[in-house]
Design a protein around this motif. Structure first.
Motif, PDB file in Angstrom:
ATOM      1  N   THR A   1     -13.060  -2.251  -3.097  1.00  0.00           N
ATOM      2  CA  THR A   1     -11.693  -1.752  -3.252  1.00  0.00           C
ATOM      3  C   THR A   1     -10.867  -2.731  -4.074  1.00  0.00           C
ATOM      4  O   THR A   1     -11.054  -3.950  -3.971  1.00  0.00           O
ATOM      5  N   ASP A   2      -9.972  -2.182  -4.887  1.00  0.00           N
ATOM      6  CA  ASP A   2      -9.025  -3.038  -5.599  1.00  0.00           C
ATOM      7  C   ASP A   2      -7.644  -2.943  -4.958  1.00  0.00           C
ATOM      8  O   ASP A   2      -6.659  -3.438  -5.496  1.00  0.00           O
ATOM      9  N   LYS A   3      -7.600  -2.298  -3.780  1.00  0.00           N
ATOM     10  CA  LYS A   3      -6.336  -2.142  -3.048  1.00  0.00           C
ATOM     11  C   LYS A   3      -6.171  -3.307  -2.054  1.00  0.00           C
ATOM     12  O   LYS A   3      -7.142  -3.966  -1.684  1.00  0.00           O
TER      13      LYS A   3
ATOM     14  N   CYS B   1       0.841  -1.200   0.000  1.00  0.00           N
ATOM     15  CA  CYS B   1       0.000   0.000   0.000  1.00  0.00           C
ATOM     16  C   CYS B   1       0.877   1.251   0.000  1.00  0.00           C
ATOM     17  O   CYS B   1       2.096   1.164  -0.017  1.00  0.00           O
ATOM     18  N   GLU B   2       0.256   2.422   0.026  1.00  0.00           N
ATOM     19  CA  GLU B   2       1.002   3.677  -0.057  1.00  0.00           C
ATOM     20  C   GLU B   2       1.511   4.154   1.297  1.00  0.00           C
ATOM     21  O   GLU B   2       2.544   4.819   1.386  1.00  0.00           O
TER      22      GLU B   2
ATOM     23  N   SER C   1      -8.224   1.279   2.887  1.00  0.00           N
ATOM     24  CA  SER C   1      -7.357   0.818   1.800  1.00  0.00           C
ATOM     25  C   SER C   1      -7.412   1.765   0.611  1.00  0.00           C
ATOM     26  O   SER C   1      -6.383   2.068  -0.009  1.00  0.00           O
ATOM     27  N   ASN C   2      -8.603   2.250   0.279  1.00  0.00           N
ATOM     28  CA  ASN C   2      -8.726   3.196  -0.840  1.00  0.00           C
ATOM     29  C   ASN C   2      -7.989   4.503  -0.567  1.00  0.00           C
ATOM     30  O   ASN C   2      -7.571   5.194  -1.500  1.00  0.00           O
TER      31      ASN C   2
ATOM     32  N   GLY D   1      -5.140   4.679   0.864  1.00  0.00           N
ATOM     33  CA  GLY D   1      -3.700   4.425   0.863  1.00  0.00           C
ATOM     34  C   GLY D   1      -3.186   3.700   2.078  1.00  0.00           C
ATOM     35  O   GLY D   1      -2.012   3.321   2.137  1.00  0.00           O
TER      36      GLY D   1
END
Length: 336
Positions: free
Chosen positions: A71-73, A20-21, A42-43, A45
């Motif tokens: 979410t795709d994260k 993740c970010e 998650s979206n 970051g």
């Protein structure tokens, strides 16, 4: 993350590990850490984590699918090691290709870590002592969360600052270590990053996020509370090794004392074994949490909260909470 270069550099091992970010995990809070909050974090970051708690495999199956639709994260799943269907829950995680599984609530039973790693997922473990942390990491744990007694929910006896000083110099060079418990601002995150942590975990700070499905009255109780209102439960019988729970004091706190006495009586009469006794306690908390979080019964339900609750003043989107934490962290690191 380019807005926070110093923080990003110090979180790099954590963000690479999580995919993740921002190396900020959301602590798994039963009934709160579900599809809406997990996907929002998650979206934004961060790294959301589904709290499986007392869910059946069928419920977890639906929750993972619903989260993935939002979410795709990357996100993780927290499993309680004493759950009687632990291996069935692991199979559900395998079915969905979950990338990170957090094992909490005790020493992972034999074969559980191997079953998770078999389908390529990373295993995140908790440890209350340095010796156990080293053992779990040697036995297949890919990352460690050290959580101090300031945290909400199930807690150990030692503060976050002491655990960080003990664990990080020994482990941080060779392992991915996250720090949790009592973290409410970015300045604290900066301090733990400087000590060698790869990131942090926060629960209480996210419990009242706009995306949290917690009842409005539950959130208002958090907004009113001060740090000293989040008290640890008392163990009434030394033969019943109940892990203390930190929550806002109310009638539900007193009811838990009565529940312990009831379960101790069952043990006395040999009507249950120790494993069943502990499971009854866990089910009590699941029910009490639901009454507070979902039904809004803030008198009789369980208002699990960490001591950072005094820093939770209003509903805010998860993305804004993460942005504030990172801005504070970056400013602290620049000012060093």
């Amino acid at each position: 993350m380019s807005k926070f270069p110093k923080s990003a550099a110090m979180m790099q091992r954590g963000t690479e590990f999580l995919g993740c970010e921002t190396a900020i995990l959301c602590g798994a809070m039963s009934w709160v850490s579900e599809r809406n909050l997990v996907s929002a974090i998650s979206n934004a970051g961060g790294f959301g984590v589904i709290a499986c708690g007392a869910m059946t495999p069928e419920l977890l199956d639906g929750e993972i699918a619903a989260t993935r639709a939002m979410t795709d994260k990357p996100f993780g799943v927290n499993l309680i090691t004493m759950h009687p269907q632990l291996f069935d829950l692991i199979a559900v995680c395998k079915k969905h290709g979950v990338t990170h599984v957090v094992l909490a609530g005790g020493i992972p039973p034999k074969g559980s870590v191997e079953a998770i790693k078999e389908f390529g997922a990373k295993v995140i473990v908790f440890a209350p002592t340095l010796a156990l942390a080293k053992k779990l990491l040697r036995s297949g744990g890919d990352a460690l969360v050290i959580e101090g007694m300031e945290a909400g929910g199930h807690i150990g006896p030692v503060s976050t600052s002491v655990l960080a000083q003990e664990f990080l110099p020994e482990l941080a060079d060779d392992h991915v270590v996250f720090v949790a418990g009592g973290i409410g601002r970015g300045e604290a995150i900066a301090s733990y990053l400087e000590m060698g942590a790869c990131g942090v975990q926060l629960g209480t700070r996210f419990a009242c996020a706009s995306e949290s499905i917690a009842h409005a009255d539950f959130k208002k109780a958090f907004f009113r509370a001060k740090a000293r209102d989040a008290e640890a439960s008392v163990q009434v019988d030394p033969r019943l090794p109940v892990i203390p729970v930190r929550a806002l004091k109310n009638k539900g706190t007193e009811e838990f004392t009565a529940k312990q006495i009831e379960v101790a009586g069952l043990l006395d009469r040999e009507e249950v074994n120790m494993g069943e006794a502990q499971l009854q306690i866990e089910h009590y908390w699941a029910g009490a949490l639901r009454r507070a979080v979902i039904d809004g019964d803030i008198e009789n339900g369980s208002l699990m909260a960490g001591q950072s609750v005094g820093m939770v003043k209003a509903e805010e989107p998860a993305a804004d909470i993460i942005a504030q934490l990172m801005q504070q962290c970056e400013a602290a690191l620049i000012g060093r």
